[in-house]
Write a protein that holds these residues in place. Sequence first.
Motif, PDB file in Angstrom:
ATOM      1  N   THR A  34       0.820  -1.208   0.000  1.00  0.00           N
ATOM      2  CA  THR A  34       0.000   0.000   0.000  1.00  0.00           C
ATOM      3  C   THR A  34       0.853   1.257   0.000  1.00  0.00           C
ATOM      4  O   THR A  34       0.598   2.201  -0.759  1.00  0.00           O
ATOM      5  N   GLU A  35       1.882   1.295   0.841  1.00  0.00           N
ATOM      6  CA  GLU A  35       2.721   2.485   0.900  1.00  0.00           C
ATOM      7  C   GLU A  35       3.442   2.727  -0.424  1.00  0.00           C
ATOM      8  O   GLU A  35       3.561   3.866  -0.881  1.00  0.00           O
ATOM      9  N   VAL A  36       3.923   1.656  -1.054  1.00  0.00           N
ATOM     10  CA  VAL A  36       4.584   1.806  -2.356  1.00  0.00           C
ATOM     11  C   VAL A  36       3.585   2.268  -3.408  1.00  0.00           C
ATOM     12  O   VAL A  36       3.887   3.146  -4.232  1.00  0.00           O
ATOM     13  N   THR A  37       2.367   1.715  -3.391  1.00  0.00           N
ATOM     14  CA  THR A  37       1.355   2.092  -4.371  1.00  0.00           C
ATOM     15  C   THR A  37       0.944   3.556  -4.226  1.00  0.00           C
ATOM     16  O   THR A  37       0.823   4.288  -5.221  1.00  0.00           O
ATOM     17  N   LEU A  38       0.730   3.999  -2.986  1.00  0.00           N
ATOM     18  CA  LEU A  38       0.341   5.390  -2.764  1.00  0.00           C
ATOM     19  C   LEU A  38       1.463   6.346  -3.155  1.00  0.00           C
ATOM     20  O   LEU A  38       1.206   7.441  -3.669  1.00  0.00           O
ATOM     21  N   THR A  39       2.703   5.938  -2.923  1.00  0.00           N
ATOM     22  CA  THR A  39       3.843   6.750  -3.366  1.00  0.00           C
ATOM     23  C   THR A  39       3.918   6.791  -4.885  1.00  0.00           C
ATOM     24  O   THR A  39       4.219   7.836  -5.478  1.00  0.00           O
ATOM     25  N   PHE A  40       3.619   5.655  -5.520  1.00  0.00           N
ATOM     26  CA  PHE A  40       3.585   5.593  -6.990  1.00  0.00           C
ATOM     27  C   PHE A  40       2.546   6.561  -7.545  1.00  0.00           C
ATOM     28  O   PHE A  40       2.804   7.285  -8.522  1.00  0.00           O
ATOM     29  N   VAL A  49      -0.115  14.265  -2.044  1.00  0.00           N
ATOM     30  CA  VAL A  49       0.360  13.220  -1.131  1.00  0.00           C
ATOM     31  C   VAL A  49      -0.835  12.572  -0.431  1.00  0.00           C
ATOM     32  O   VAL A  49      -1.640  13.257   0.196  1.00  0.00           O
ATOM     33  N   ILE A  50      -0.955  11.270  -0.579  1.00  0.00           N
ATOM     34  CA  ILE A  50      -2.110  10.550  -0.034  1.00  0.00           C
ATOM     35  C   ILE A  50      -1.869  10.134   1.411  1.00  0.00           C
ATOM     36  O   ILE A  50      -2.767  10.204   2.252  1.00  0.00           O
ATOM     37  N   LEU A  51      -0.661   9.718   1.705  1.00  0.00           N
ATOM     38  CA  LEU A  51      -0.290   9.318   3.064  1.00  0.00           C
ATOM     39  C   LEU A  51       1.068   9.948   3.346  1.00  0.00           C
ATOM     40  O   LEU A  51       2.052   9.610   2.694  1.00  0.00           O
ATOM     41  N   ASN A  52       1.115  10.888   4.292  1.00  0.00           N
ATOM     42  CA  ASN A  52       2.377  11.590   4.524  1.00  0.00           C
ATOM     43  C   ASN A  52       3.396  10.703   5.229  1.00  0.00           C
ATOM     44  O   ASN A  52       3.083   9.618   5.719  1.00  0.00           O
ATOM     45  N   LEU A 156      -7.173  18.411   2.167  1.00  0.00           N
ATOM     46  CA  LEU A 156      -6.166  17.375   1.957  1.00  0.00           C
ATOM     47  C   LEU A 156      -5.813  16.679   3.269  1.00  0.00           C
ATOM     48  O   LEU A 156      -5.680  15.451   3.312  1.00  0.00           O
ATOM     49  N   SER A 157      -5.669  17.448   4.348  1.00  0.00           N
ATOM     50  CA  SER A 157      -5.375  16.854   5.657  1.00  0.00           C
ATOM     51  C   SER A 157      -6.504  15.920   6.094  1.00  0.00           C
ATOM     52  O   SER A 157      -6.256  14.840   6.645  1.00  0.00           O
ATOM     53  N   GLY A 158      -7.751  16.335   5.835  1.00  0.00           N
ATOM     54  CA  GLY A 158      -8.879  15.476   6.176  1.00  0.00           C
ATOM     55  C   GLY A 158      -8.892  14.198   5.351  1.00  0.00           C
ATOM     56  O   GLY A 158      -9.158  13.106   5.875  1.00  0.00           O
ATOM     57  N   ALA A 159      -8.597  14.321   4.052  1.00  0.00           N
ATOM     58  CA  ALA A 159      -8.565  13.144   3.181  1.00  0.00           C
ATOM     59  C   ALA A 159      -7.453  12.188   3.603  1.00  0.00           C
ATOM     60  O   ALA A 159      -7.644  10.964   3.631  1.00  0.00           O
ATOM     61  N   GLN A 160      -6.283  12.735   3.939  1.00  0.00           N
ATOM     62  CA  GLN A 160      -5.186  11.895   4.418  1.00  0.00           C
ATOM     63  C   GLN A 160      -5.560  11.195   5.723  1.00  0.00           C
ATOM     64  O   GLN A 160      -5.217  10.027   5.928  1.00  0.00           O
ATOM     65  N   PHE A 225       1.366  14.437  13.054  1.00  0.00           N
ATOM     66  CA  PHE A 225       0.989  13.557  11.956  1.00  0.00           C
ATOM     67  C   PHE A 225       0.128  14.259  10.901  1.00  0.00           C
ATOM     68  O   PHE A 225      -0.330  13.617   9.957  1.00  0.00           O
ATOM     69  N   SER A 226      -0.122  15.557  11.064  1.00  0.00           N
ATOM     70  CA  SER A 226      -0.994  16.324  10.149  1.00  0.00           C
ATOM     71  C   SER A 226      -2.382  15.709  10.068  1.00  0.00           C
ATOM     72  O   SER A 226      -2.950  15.546   8.984  1.00  0.00           O
ATOM     73  N   ILE A 227      -2.912  15.357  11.233  1.00  0.00           N
ATOM     74  CA  ILE A 227      -4.229  14.735  11.341  1.00  0.00           C
ATOM     75  C   ILE A 227      -5.226  15.764  11.845  1.00  0.00           C
ATOM     76  O   ILE A 227      -4.901  16.580  12.720  1.00  0.00           O
TER      77      ILE A 227
END
Length: 265
Positions: A34-40, A49-52, A156-160, A225-227
């Motif tokens: 998942t982390e690699v895919t979101l970075t891709f 950025v989907i997951l900081n 964006l922070s809410g979506a993340q 964590f920008s949450i």
Amino acid sequence: NSFASLVTCVAKSRLGYENLRKMFLYFLPVSVFTEVTLTFLNIVLGTPVILNGYMMIFFCILSDLIQSLSFVFDKEEIGLMATKKPRALNKHLLDTRAIIYGFLYAGSYATFFSLVNYFLYFKLFSDINIKDLFFVYNGNVSISTGVTDYQFRTVLSGAQTTCFIALATIQLLGNMYTIRTKHLSLVQSVFSWIKQRHLAIPVVSLISLVIFLLTLFVPPLQSMFSIINVPFYFYFISFAFVIGYLGIDELRKLLVRKGYKIFSI
């Protein structure tokens, strides 16, 4: 100094092999795929950025490190000595079945539904079309969508945050329990843990859950964590994802018990 001790030694070595394999299977779906895919998606398809980075650190250290310790204490599953012995020369901890499980099965499920939360938040709390979030790269989405930069960063922070919630619940409440047994159902597993007095599972699960909740609701950690606080129904949506994941895996294990070994991991 007896044949009985030799059998015990073989049983313990097989148990160590299986528990170490479970640990890798726990890491693969979220912390790797998942982390690699979101970075891709961010680098190649130009999404925001989907997951900081701090959220990724949560899964790699605060979540996975603690949870993985519990696998050391897992007891022998029924039929361990009856299984075909692993050959050191031709069977690795991460074989084809493990990769398929971690990437195409569990990893794809976690990635897809975390993105559902992410894009759903954009849909509900902004006028930004989903297509406007692609091929932006380092550009300013707010320029092309008519929203201010502050509004965009807030959304964006809410979506993340919603993406983070979905991944954490799937990892902590779903994947944590599905990989502990190869063929026993979740109910059978729980009764087995109670019988064996396997206290490591509830203790570690409670610690991870507390850390997760502190990260979501304690202001200093939110800032790190920008949450941000999001509507509570996103937690119910994420829990529904977990129920779906557990249900699919129960079906997979039922097929394994029926003799369809192709679905085993």
